[in-house]
Design an enzyme around this catalytic site. Sequence first.
Site, PDB file in Angstrom:
ATOM      1  N   MET A   1       0.768  -1.207   0.000  1.00 15.49           N
ATOM      2  CA  MET A   1       0.000   0.000   0.000  1.00 15.49           C
ATOM      3  C   MET A   1       0.812   1.275   0.000  1.00 15.49           C
ATOM      4  O   MET A   1       0.261   2.316  -0.198  1.00 15.49           O
ATOM      5  CB  MET A   1      -0.995  -0.009   1.135  1.00 15.49           C
ATOM      6  CG  MET A   1      -0.370   0.164   2.497  1.00 15.49           C
ATOM      7  SD  MET A   1      -1.367  -0.460   3.820  1.00 15.49           S
ATOM      8  CE  MET A   1      -0.637  -2.069   4.004  1.00 15.49           C
ATOM      9  N   PRO A   2       2.126   1.248   0.225  1.00 13.12           N
ATOM     10  CA  PRO A   2       2.826   2.529   0.178  1.00 13.12           C
ATOM     11  C   PRO A   2       3.021   3.028  -1.254  1.00 13.12           C
ATOM     12  O   PRO A   2       3.168   2.251  -2.184  1.00 13.12           O
ATOM     13  CB  PRO A   2       4.176   2.237   0.827  1.00 13.12           C
ATOM     14  CG  PRO A   2       4.316   0.778   0.870  1.00 13.12           C
ATOM     15  CD  PRO A   2       2.987   0.160   0.631  1.00 13.12           C
ATOM     16  N   LEU A   3       2.985   4.340  -1.374  1.00 20.41           N
ATOM     17  CA  LEU A   3       3.404   5.011  -2.598  1.00 20.41           C
ATOM     18  C   LEU A   3       4.595   5.863  -2.197  1.00 20.41           C
ATOM     19  O   LEU A   3       4.477   6.720  -1.319  1.00 20.41           O
ATOM     20  CB  LEU A   3       2.284   5.876  -3.171  1.00 20.41           C
ATOM     21  CG  LEU A   3       2.664   6.723  -4.387  1.00 20.41           C
ATOM     22  CD1 LEU A   3       3.110   5.837  -5.551  1.00 20.41           C
ATOM     23  CD2 LEU A   3       1.492   7.604  -4.787  1.00 20.41           C
ATOM     24  N   THR A  72       3.518   7.631   1.248  1.00 18.89           N
ATOM     25  CA  THR A  72       2.105   7.629   1.599  1.00 18.89           C
ATOM     26  C   THR A  72       1.730   6.200   1.949  1.00 18.89           C
ATOM     27  O   THR A  72       1.959   5.282   1.147  1.00 18.89           O
ATOM     28  CB  THR A  72       1.239   8.139   0.429  1.00 18.89           C
ATOM     29  OG1 THR A  72       1.695   9.434   0.040  1.00 18.89           O
ATOM     30  CG2 THR A  72      -0.227   8.204   0.812  1.00 18.89           C
TER      31      THR A  72
END
Length: 127
Positions: A1-3, A72
Amino acid sequence: MPLVRVDIQQNPDPTFARRIGEQIYAALRSCIDVPEHDNFQILNEHDAQHFVYDPQYLGIQRSDGVVFIQITISEGRSVEKKQLLFKTIAESLHAQLGIRLEDVFINLLEVKKENWSFGNGVAQYVS
């Protein structure tokens, strides 16, 4: 899920930004349990005119080798896990790529899980 977004000054080594990203991904996996294959990164290089930073804000002496990292992630990690992530990224970039600890600038953005769509116009994390 990280950007992950990484911004650096232009580097003569065309693999440098990608190698920074590899170290960040390894830290995300080990520190905050990011799953395998959950690796989404935007790696940017800028000329000096388009790369602005304060060389001594908060008493930290930065150089032109400063690396801006913005991550993020979904909310919910403890402060301790976030601190471990920051430390692991900085130490890894220093040990593996020779980046000064003072030059690792990290900004963590936390969002609710319903704010992600990984494709097809679907919010995959909404139950």
